[in-house]
Design an enzyme around this catalytic site. Structure first.
Site, PDB file in Angstrom:
ATOM      1  N   LYS A  34      35.721  32.911  -6.536  1.00  0.00           N
ATOM      2  CA  LYS A  34      36.368  31.915  -7.390  1.00  0.00           C
ATOM      3  C   LYS A  34      35.297  31.183  -8.181  1.00  0.00           C
ATOM      4  O   LYS A  34      34.357  30.641  -7.618  1.00  0.00           O
ATOM      5  CB  LYS A  34      37.155  30.914  -6.537  1.00  0.00           C
ATOM      6  CG  LYS A  34      37.878  29.870  -7.369  1.00  0.00           C
ATOM      7  CD  LYS A  34      38.835  29.051  -6.528  1.00  0.00           C
ATOM      8  CE  LYS A  34      38.199  27.862  -5.857  1.00  0.00           C
ATOM      9  NZ  LYS A  34      37.813  26.766  -6.767  1.00  0.00           N
ATOM     10  N   ASP A  61      39.189  29.529 -11.930  1.00  0.00           N
ATOM     11  CA  ASP A  61      39.948  28.340 -11.503  1.00  0.00           C
ATOM     12  C   ASP A  61      39.665  27.191 -12.462  1.00  0.00           C
ATOM     13  O   ASP A  61      38.828  26.347 -12.197  1.00  0.00           O
ATOM     14  CB  ASP A  61      39.511  28.002 -10.064  1.00  0.00           C
ATOM     15  CG  ASP A  61      40.166  26.751  -9.512  1.00  0.00           C
ATOM     16  OD1 ASP A  61      41.211  26.328 -10.051  1.00  0.00           O
ATOM     17  OD2 ASP A  61      39.630  26.206  -8.533  1.00  0.00           O
ATOM     18  N   LYS A  63      42.442  25.560 -14.054  1.00  0.00           N
ATOM     19  CA  LYS A  63      43.641  24.692 -14.013  1.00  0.00           C
ATOM     20  C   LYS A  63      44.051  24.178 -15.403  1.00  0.00           C
ATOM     21  O   LYS A  63      44.057  22.981 -15.652  1.00  0.00           O
ATOM     22  CB  LYS A  63      43.397  23.511 -13.066  1.00  0.00           C
ATOM     23  CG  LYS A  63      43.077  23.912 -11.637  1.00  0.00           C
ATOM     24  CD  LYS A  63      42.976  22.700 -10.735  1.00  0.00           C
ATOM     25  CE  LYS A  63      42.753  23.034  -9.288  1.00  0.00           C
ATOM     26  NZ  LYS A  63      41.422  23.650  -9.010  1.00  0.00           N
ATOM     27  N   ASP A  66      47.762  22.180 -21.007  1.00  0.00           N
ATOM     28  CA  ASP A  66      47.739  21.875 -22.445  1.00  0.00           C
ATOM     29  C   ASP A  66      49.044  22.396 -23.044  1.00  0.00           C
ATOM     30  O   ASP A  66      49.930  22.830 -22.301  1.00  0.00           O
ATOM     31  CB  ASP A  66      46.493  22.516 -23.086  1.00  0.00           C
ATOM     32  CG  ASP A  66      45.986  21.727 -24.291  1.00  0.00           C
ATOM     33  OD1 ASP A  66      46.829  21.298 -25.107  1.00  0.00           O
ATOM     34  OD2 ASP A  66      44.767  21.549 -24.415  1.00  0.00           O
ATOM     35  N   THR A 125      46.118  18.286  -4.031  1.00  0.00           N
ATOM     36  CA  THR A 125      46.106  17.752  -2.660  1.00  0.00           C
ATOM     37  C   THR A 125      45.305  16.455  -2.558  1.00  0.00           C
ATOM     38  O   THR A 125      45.370  15.768  -1.551  1.00  0.00           O
ATOM     39  CB  THR A 125      45.517  18.787  -1.678  1.00  0.00           C
ATOM     40  OG1 THR A 125      44.320  19.298  -2.246  1.00  0.00           O
ATOM     41  CG2 THR A 125      46.480  19.917  -1.434  1.00  0.00           C
ATOM     42  N   ARG A 217      32.669  25.908   1.377  1.00  0.00           N
ATOM     43  CA  ARG A 217      31.518  25.487   2.174  1.00  0.00           C
ATOM     44  C   ARG A 217      31.325  26.198   3.507  1.00  0.00           C
ATOM     45  O   ARG A 217      30.175  26.467   3.879  1.00  0.00           O
ATOM     46  CB  ARG A 217      31.557  23.962   2.348  1.00  0.00           C
ATOM     47  CG  ARG A 217      31.146  23.247   1.067  1.00  0.00           C
ATOM     48  CD  ARG A 217      31.623  21.840   1.002  1.00  0.00           C
ATOM     49  NE  ARG A 217      33.088  21.768   0.949  1.00  0.00           N
ATOM     50  CZ  ARG A 217      33.768  20.637   0.858  1.00  0.00           C
ATOM     51  NH1 ARG A 217      33.131  19.486   0.843  1.00  0.00           N
ATOM     52  NH2 ARG A 217      35.087  20.657   0.790  1.00  0.00           N
TER      53      ARG A 217
HETATM   54  O1  C5P Z   1      34.389  24.122   0.421  1.00  0.00           O
HETATM   55  P1  C5P Z   1      35.857  24.292   0.552  1.00  0.00           P
HETATM   56  O2  C5P Z   1      36.268  25.448   1.431  1.00  0.00           O
HETATM   57  O3  C5P Z   1      36.580  23.018   0.890  1.00  0.00           O
HETATM   58  O4  C5P Z   1      36.279  24.705  -0.930  1.00  0.00           O
HETATM   59  C1  C5P Z   1      37.594  24.917  -1.301  1.00  0.00           C
HETATM   60  C2  C5P Z   1      37.697  25.280  -2.760  1.00  0.00           C
HETATM   61  O5  C5P Z   1      39.059  25.217  -3.132  1.00  0.00           O
HETATM   62  C3  C5P Z   1      36.952  24.350  -3.708  1.00  0.00           C
HETATM   63  O6  C5P Z   1      36.496  25.146  -4.800  1.00  0.00           O
HETATM   64  C4  C5P Z   1      38.003  23.384  -4.183  1.00  0.00           C
HETATM   65  O7  C5P Z   1      37.782  22.923  -5.485  1.00  0.00           O
HETATM   66  C5  C5P Z   1      39.257  24.236  -4.130  1.00  0.00           C
HETATM   67  N1  C5P Z   1      40.502  23.493  -3.909  1.00  0.00           N
HETATM   68  C6  C5P Z   1      40.726  22.696  -2.793  1.00  0.00           C
HETATM   69  N2  C5P Z   1      41.922  22.063  -2.610  1.00  0.00           N
HETATM   70  C7  C5P Z   1      42.864  22.189  -3.511  1.00  0.00           C
HETATM   71  C8  C5P Z   1      42.669  22.989  -4.628  1.00  0.00           C
HETATM   72  C9  C5P Z   1      41.453  23.636  -4.794  1.00  0.00           C
HETATM   73  O8  C5P Z   1      39.876  22.556  -1.944  1.00  0.00           O
HETATM   74  N3  C5P Z   1      44.002  21.597  -3.313  1.00  0.00           N
END
Ligand code: C5P
Length: 243
Positions: A34, A61, A63, A66, A125, A217
């Site tokens: 992603k 990604d 989002k 527009d 979220t 992460r």
């Molecule tokens: O590091 P982590 O596993 O939390 O990363 C989750 C990824 O998903 C990040 O790129 C974050 O921007 C994305 N994301 C999220 N929650 C959402 C939508 C997207 O954590 N509701």
């Protein structure tokens, strides 16, 4: 679909070299990468091409939110880039979603390409119930709004939604088995939660009905990202087997 295809790794870095280095190592073990606002803002479509050249599928990604014509044209560009999936905000409206899907399919047909999976983002979220009411002016509760927008996205021809783990069940029920649900906020058993609040393990998420999991992460910051990816795919496999 193979179990490892369900795992999408969030390349949340801003160095192209670092992104390529990690993609090269993880490519045999995961389904896609992603590329979000950070990396795309730093390097643009070039980073998408370079990751694809390593043999990887890319979820862009960004989002989009527009007017219909603008998002539809951006969708054409992403189709020509051979993006695996991309997303738009359901709040941009039914017509925006409809025109975008139409443009993507037309562009794919014209160039003999596979159309990208188009997903809707529903309620972020990061928005609390209070903010939803006071700042956004939402009248339905958040869960009701999420399902409403998921249905609307489906009616507009989108392939699926991005949704947090706790929304998977309601969306599956409303939109059926073939609807794609991409889920971030996934943490392997025992992992650091970071800033994610309501998480599920990979096994729980696929059991609940997630099609793809986005993990950042827990893989990117792991001392051994390859091992972390393999362990997550193992959890996915176990979760599906016990379904
Ligand atoms: O590091 P982590 O596993 O939390 O990363 C989750 C990824 O998903 C990040 O790129 C974050 O921007 C994305 N994301 C999220 N929650 C959402 C939508 C997207 O954590 N509701």
């Amino acid at each position: 679909m193979k179990d490892q295809e369900r795992l999408i790794v969030a390349l949340d870095v801003d160095s192209l070299e670092e992104a390529k280095k990690i993609a090269r190592r993880l490519q045999p073990h995961v389904g896609a990468f992603k590329i979000g606002m950070q990396l795309f803002t730093a390097h643009g479509p070039q980073v998408v091409k370079e990751i694809q050249q390593l043999g990887c599928r890319v979820f862009v990604d960004l989002k989009y939110h527009d007017i219909p014509n603008t998002v539809a044209q951006a969708g054409r560009v992403l189709t020509r880039l051979e993006t695996f999936m991309f997303n738009v905000h359901a709040a941009g409206g039914r017509e925006m979603m409809r025109q975008t899907v139409e443009a993507v399919h037309e562009e794919a047909d014209r160039h003999g390409l596979v159309p990208p999976i188009v997903l809707a983002v529903t309620v972020l979220t990061s928005i609390s119930d209070q903010q939803w009411k006071d700042e956004v002016g939402g009248r339905r509760g958040i869960p009701g709004q999420v399902v409403h927008w998921a249905r609307m996205a489906q009616e507009a021809g989108l392939d699926g939604v991005v949704a947090s783990p706790q929304e998977i069940g309601a969306i599956r029920k409303a939109c059926g088995d073939r609807f794609v649900i991409v889920t971030p906020g996934v943490r392997p058993a025992g992992a650091d939660l970071n800033d994610q609040q309501r998480v599920m393990t990979p096994g729980q998420a696929v059991k609940a009905g997630a099609s793809y999991l986005v993990v950042g992460r827990p893989i990117m910051k792991a001392s051994d990202p390859v091992r972390a990816s393999i362990e997550i795919v193992d959890e996915i496999r176990a979760g599906l087997r016990n379904n």
